[in-house]
Scaffold this motif. Structure first.
Motif, PDB file in Angstrom:
ATOM      1  N   CYS A 132      -0.582  89.819 -96.302  1.00 45.54           N
ATOM      2  CA  CYS A 132       0.775  90.153 -95.875  1.00 45.54           C
ATOM      3  C   CYS A 132       1.740  89.176 -96.516  1.00 45.54           C
ATOM      4  O   CYS A 132       1.874  88.050 -96.062  1.00 45.54           O
ATOM      5  CB  CYS A 132       0.902  90.081 -94.365  1.00 45.54           C
ATOM      6  SG  CYS A 132      -0.252  91.138 -93.486  1.00 45.54           S
ATOM      7  N   LEU A 133       2.395  89.609 -97.570  1.00 48.74           N
ATOM      8  CA  LEU A 133       3.324  88.723 -98.263  1.00 48.74           C
ATOM      9  C   LEU A 133       4.596  88.519 -97.453  1.00 48.74           C
ATOM     10  O   LEU A 133       5.210  87.467 -97.502  1.00 48.74           O
ATOM     11  CB  LEU A 133       3.657  89.298 -99.645  1.00 48.74           C
ATOM     12  CG  LEU A 133       2.470  89.449-100.598  1.00 48.74           C
ATOM     13  CD1 LEU A 133       2.935  90.087-101.905  1.00 48.74           C
ATOM     14  CD2 LEU A 133       1.846  88.087-100.892  1.00 48.74           C
ATOM     15  N   ASP A 134       5.016  89.515 -96.717  1.00 47.81           N
ATOM     16  CA  ASP A 134       6.231  89.431 -95.914  1.00 47.81           C
ATOM     17  C   ASP A 134       5.944  90.078 -94.569  1.00 47.81           C
ATOM     18  O   ASP A 134       5.870  91.291 -94.450  1.00 47.81           O
ATOM     19  CB  ASP A 134       7.385  90.141 -96.627  1.00 47.81           C
ATOM     20  CG  ASP A 134       8.689  90.042 -95.852  1.00 47.81           C
ATOM     21  OD1 ASP A 134       8.674  89.472 -94.749  1.00 47.81           O
ATOM     22  OD2 ASP A 134       9.712  90.527 -96.348  1.00 47.81           O
ATOM     23  N   LEU A 135       5.773  89.249 -93.551  1.00 47.00           N
ATOM     24  CA  LEU A 135       5.365  89.783 -92.252  1.00 47.00           C
ATOM     25  C   LEU A 135       6.430  90.667 -91.618  1.00 47.00           C
ATOM     26  O   LEU A 135       6.139  91.451 -90.725  1.00 47.00           O
ATOM     27  CB  LEU A 135       5.037  88.619 -91.298  1.00 47.00           C
ATOM     28  CG  LEU A 135       3.798  87.817 -91.659  1.00 47.00           C
ATOM     29  CD1 LEU A 135       3.612  86.672 -90.684  1.00 47.00           C
ATOM     30  CD2 LEU A 135       2.560  88.701 -91.636  1.00 47.00           C
ATOM     31  N   ASN A 136       7.670  90.517 -92.059  1.00 48.02           N
ATOM     32  CA  ASN A 136       8.734  91.304 -91.451  1.00 48.02           C
ATOM     33  C   ASN A 136       8.945  92.645 -92.134  1.00 48.02           C
ATOM     34  O   ASN A 136       9.654  93.494 -91.631  1.00 48.02           O
ATOM     35  CB  ASN A 136      10.042  90.505 -91.484  1.00 48.02           C
ATOM     36  CG  ASN A 136       9.963  89.260 -90.637  1.00 48.02           C
ATOM     37  OD1 ASN A 136       9.410  89.289 -89.558  1.00 48.02           O
ATOM     38  ND2 ASN A 136      10.514  88.167 -91.144  1.00 48.02           N
ATOM     39  N   ASN A 137       8.334  92.833 -93.289  1.00 49.85           N
ATOM     40  CA  ASN A 137       8.593  94.074 -94.015  1.00 49.85           C
ATOM     41  C   ASN A 137       7.382  94.455 -94.860  1.00 49.85           C
ATOM     42  O   ASN A 137       7.465  94.562 -96.076  1.00 49.85           O
ATOM     43  CB  ASN A 137       9.826  93.920 -94.901  1.00 49.85           C
ATOM     44  CG  ASN A 137      10.269  95.246 -95.496  1.00 49.85           C
ATOM     45  OD1 ASN A 137      10.039  96.294 -94.917  1.00 49.85           O
ATOM     46  ND2 ASN A 137      10.885  95.193 -96.661  1.00 49.85           N
ATOM     47  N   VAL A 138       6.261  94.629 -94.207  1.00 42.61           N
ATOM     48  CA  VAL A 138       5.047  95.046 -94.906  1.00 42.61           C
ATOM     49  C   VAL A 138       4.946  96.569 -94.843  1.00 42.61           C
ATOM     50  O   VAL A 138       5.014  97.163 -93.776  1.00 42.61           O
ATOM     51  CB  VAL A 138       3.795  94.409 -94.268  1.00 42.61           C
ATOM     52  CG1 VAL A 138       2.551  94.922 -94.954  1.00 42.61           C
ATOM     53  CG2 VAL A 138       3.887  92.906 -94.383  1.00 42.61           C
ATOM     54  N   ILE A 139       4.800  97.198 -95.987  1.00 44.97           N
ATOM     55  CA  ILE A 139       4.769  98.654 -96.057  1.00 44.97           C
ATOM     56  C   ILE A 139       3.328  99.141 -95.978  1.00 44.97           C
ATOM     57  O   ILE A 139       2.471  98.723 -96.746  1.00 44.97           O
ATOM     58  CB  ILE A 139       5.418  99.159 -97.353  1.00 44.97           C
ATOM     59  CG1 ILE A 139       6.875  98.670 -97.429  1.00 44.97           C
ATOM     60  CG2 ILE A 139       5.370 100.678 -97.429  1.00 44.97           C
ATOM     61  CD1 ILE A 139       7.737  99.154 -96.299  1.00 44.97           C
ATOM     62  N   MET A 140       3.055 100.018 -95.033  1.00 48.19           N
ATOM     63  CA  MET A 140       1.733 100.618 -94.891  1.00 48.19           C
ATOM     64  C   MET A 140       1.824 102.068 -95.361  1.00 48.19           C
ATOM     65  O   MET A 140       2.645 102.837 -94.872  1.00 48.19           O
ATOM     66  CB  MET A 140       1.268 100.587 -93.437  1.00 48.19           C
ATOM     67  CG  MET A 140       1.202  99.195 -92.834  1.00 48.19           C
ATOM     68  SD  MET A 140      -0.092  98.190 -93.550  1.00 48.19           S
ATOM     69  CE  MET A 140      -1.538  98.980 -92.858  1.00 48.19           C
ATOM     70  N   ARG A 141       0.992 102.427 -96.315  1.00 50.23           N
ATOM     71  CA  ARG A 141       0.939 103.811 -96.769  1.00 50.23           C
ATOM     72  C   ARG A 141      -0.467 104.362 -96.539  1.00 50.23           C
ATOM     73  O   ARG A 141      -1.458 103.679 -96.793  1.00 50.23           O
ATOM     74  CB  ARG A 141       1.293 103.919 -98.254  1.00 50.23           C
ATOM     75  CG  ARG A 141       2.783 103.944 -98.518  1.00 50.23           C
ATOM     76  CD  ARG A 141       3.081 104.224 -99.981  1.00 50.23           C
ATOM     77  NE  ARG A 141       2.734 105.579-100.383  1.00 50.23           N
ATOM     78  CZ  ARG A 141       3.513 106.631-100.220  1.00 50.23           C
ATOM     79  NH1 ARG A 141       4.675 106.505 -99.644  1.00 50.23           N
ATOM     80  NH2 ARG A 141       3.139 107.818-100.628  1.00 50.23           N
ATOM     81  N   PHE A 142      -0.524 105.584 -96.048  1.00 53.87           N
ATOM     82  CA  PHE A 142      -1.808 106.223 -95.793  1.00 53.87           C
ATOM     83  C   PHE A 142      -1.623 107.734 -95.827  1.00 53.87           C
ATOM     84  O   PHE A 142      -0.509 108.239 -95.747  1.00 53.87           O
ATOM     85  CB  PHE A 142      -2.371 105.800 -94.432  1.00 53.87           C
ATOM     86  CG  PHE A 142      -1.525 106.251 -93.262  1.00 53.87           C
ATOM     87  CD1 PHE A 142      -1.792 107.440 -92.609  1.00 53.87           C
ATOM     88  CD2 PHE A 142      -0.456 105.491 -92.836  1.00 53.87           C
ATOM     89  CE1 PHE A 142      -1.020 107.863 -91.552  1.00 53.87           C
ATOM     90  CE2 PHE A 142       0.335 105.898 -91.775  1.00 53.87           C
ATOM     91  CZ  PHE A 142       0.054 107.079 -91.130  1.00 53.87           C
ATOM     92  N   ASN A 143      -2.719 108.425 -95.952  1.00 55.61           N
ATOM     93  CA  ASN A 143      -2.727 109.881 -95.858  1.00 55.61           C
ATOM     94  C   ASN A 143      -3.363 110.287 -94.541  1.00 55.61           C
ATOM     95  O   ASN A 143      -4.403 109.737 -94.151  1.00 55.61           O
ATOM     96  CB  ASN A 143      -3.529 110.504 -97.005  1.00 55.61           C
ATOM     97  CG  ASN A 143      -2.629 110.939 -98.154  1.00 55.61           C
ATOM     98  OD1 ASN A 143      -1.427 111.052 -97.987  1.00 55.61           O
ATOM     99  ND2 ASN A 143      -3.207 111.171 -99.307  1.00 55.61           N
ATOM    100  N   ALA A 144      -2.756 111.231 -93.873  1.00 52.92           N
ATOM    101  CA  ALA A 144      -3.356 111.847 -92.700  1.00 52.92           C
ATOM    102  C   ALA A 144      -3.693 113.284 -93.061  1.00 52.92           C
ATOM    103  O   ALA A 144      -2.823 114.044 -93.463  1.00 52.92           O
ATOM    104  CB  ALA A 144      -2.400 111.814 -91.511  1.00 52.92           C
ATOM    105  N   ILE A 145      -4.953 113.630 -92.945  1.00 52.02           N
ATOM    106  CA  ILE A 145      -5.427 114.939 -93.384  1.00 52.02           C
ATOM    107  C   ILE A 145      -5.924 115.720 -92.172  1.00 52.02           C
ATOM    108  O   ILE A 145      -6.781 115.266 -91.421  1.00 52.02           O
ATOM    109  CB  ILE A 145      -6.568 114.792 -94.410  1.00 52.02           C
ATOM    110  CG1 ILE A 145      -6.094 113.922 -95.592  1.00 52.02           C
ATOM    111  CG2 ILE A 145      -7.018 116.155 -94.920  1.00 52.02           C
ATOM    112  CD1 ILE A 145      -7.205 113.512 -96.517  1.00 52.02           C
ATOM    113  N   ASN A 146      -5.368 116.892 -91.989  1.00 51.58           N
ATOM    114  CA  ASN A 146      -5.732 117.769 -90.879  1.00 51.58           C
ATOM    115  C   ASN A 146      -6.426 118.987 -91.468  1.00 51.58           C
ATOM    116  O   ASN A 146      -5.837 119.728 -92.248  1.00 51.58           O
ATOM    117  CB  ASN A 146      -4.450 118.159 -90.132  1.00 51.58           C
ATOM    118  CG  ASN A 146      -4.682 119.173 -89.029  1.00 51.58           C
ATOM    119  OD1 ASN A 146      -5.788 119.664 -88.842  1.00 51.58           O
ATOM    120  ND2 ASN A 146      -3.635 119.480 -88.297  1.00 51.58           N
ATOM    121  N   ASN A 147      -7.672 119.186 -91.109  1.00 51.84           N
ATOM    122  CA  ASN A 147      -8.457 120.276 -91.684  1.00 51.84           C
ATOM    123  C   ASN A 147      -8.283 121.602 -90.951  1.00 51.84           C
ATOM    124  O   ASN A 147      -8.909 122.592 -91.300  1.00 51.84           O
ATOM    125  CB  ASN A 147      -9.947 119.904 -91.682  1.00 51.84           C
ATOM    126  CG  ASN A 147     -10.218 118.712 -92.566  1.00 51.84           C
ATOM    127  OD1 ASN A 147      -9.506 118.464 -93.516  1.00 51.84           O
ATOM    128  ND2 ASN A 147     -11.250 117.964 -92.238  1.00 51.84           N
TER     129      ASN A 147
END
Length: 238
Positions: A132-147
């Protein structure tokens, strides 16, 4: 006595600084605080992703879920950092977790898949990063897949993509019924698309995304790389 007290003071200050930076190191490594999605998050698209400034951890509340549906959360292809995924029930009991996805060779991204029949509502997924380089602005990206309820697919013409500036192609959808005006272009200066018919005109070089809105307002996106306009062009796509 003054020298001794000065030494003692220096040691105390040094120890305080040590514990202060040690504590920062712990906080940095654990990526806190945890960001909780303010809206109960039920993935409704075949593929969808959300970007949050998270503080290094992101809690995704899952309620309601479609009964006996398979859901997949993955950071593969979305994150370049080491991630960890964990699934908990409403009581906070760990149901499943994943550190390194088995289908992602020599990478540190994670994938977790589960069937909603195994638990009731109130479950949640926690996504965390190790760095975590910046604890106040950490970007989390993920995919949510619904089958359960995937959106339509973009069907391209049978002919190869060799359009000229004045030529157009007609994209089609795998769905028979679509919302009104489902087609859109991310950059009409590069490519226009008829919002009703799916007719695409490539205008000049660049990268453009053609979007198809399907059921439940989910979007299917294809990215096109337009080369050598206005001469005969090669269109590559993902």
């Amino acid at each position: 006595m003054e020298n001794k007290s000065g030494v003692i003071y220096y040691r105390k200050k040094r120890n305080l600084l040590f514990f202060f930076y040690f504590f920062l190191g712990i906080v940095h490594g654990q990526c806190v605080p945890t960001f909780t999605d303010s809206v109960l998050y039920n993935p409704v698209c075949s593929f969808q992703w959300v970007t949050h400034p998270s503080g290094g951890q992101l809690r995704i509340n899952l309620s309601p879920l479609t009964f006996n549906n398979t859901y997949t959360f993955t950071t593969v292809g979305e994150s370049s950092e080491d991630t960890f995924l964990a699934l908990y029930n409403s009581s906070g009991v760990l149901l499943a977790s994943n550190d390194d996805a088995s289908d992602c060779i020599k990478c540190k991204q994670s994938t977790i898949q589960f069937n909603s029949q195994a638990f009731y509502s109130g479950a949640y997924v926690i996504i965390s990063k190790s760095g975590c380089l910046d604890l106040n602005n950490v970007i989390m990206r993920f995919n949510a897949i619904n089958n359960y309820d995937p959106p339509p697919k973009i069907i391209e013409p049978e002919i190869p993509f060799y359009p000229c500036k004045s030529k157009s192609v007609y994209l089609k959808s795998s769905a028979i019924v679509l919302p009104a005006k489902p087609w859109s272009s991310s950059d009409p200066s590069l490519a226009t698309v008829d919002p009703e018919t799916g007719e695409v005109k490539f205008l000049k070089e660049g990268i453009v995304k053609i979007k198809l809105r399907g059921n439940l307002n989910c979007e299917t996106i294809k990215t096109y790389n337009i080369i050598n306009i206005p001469q005969t062009s090669v269109i590559t796509h993902d």
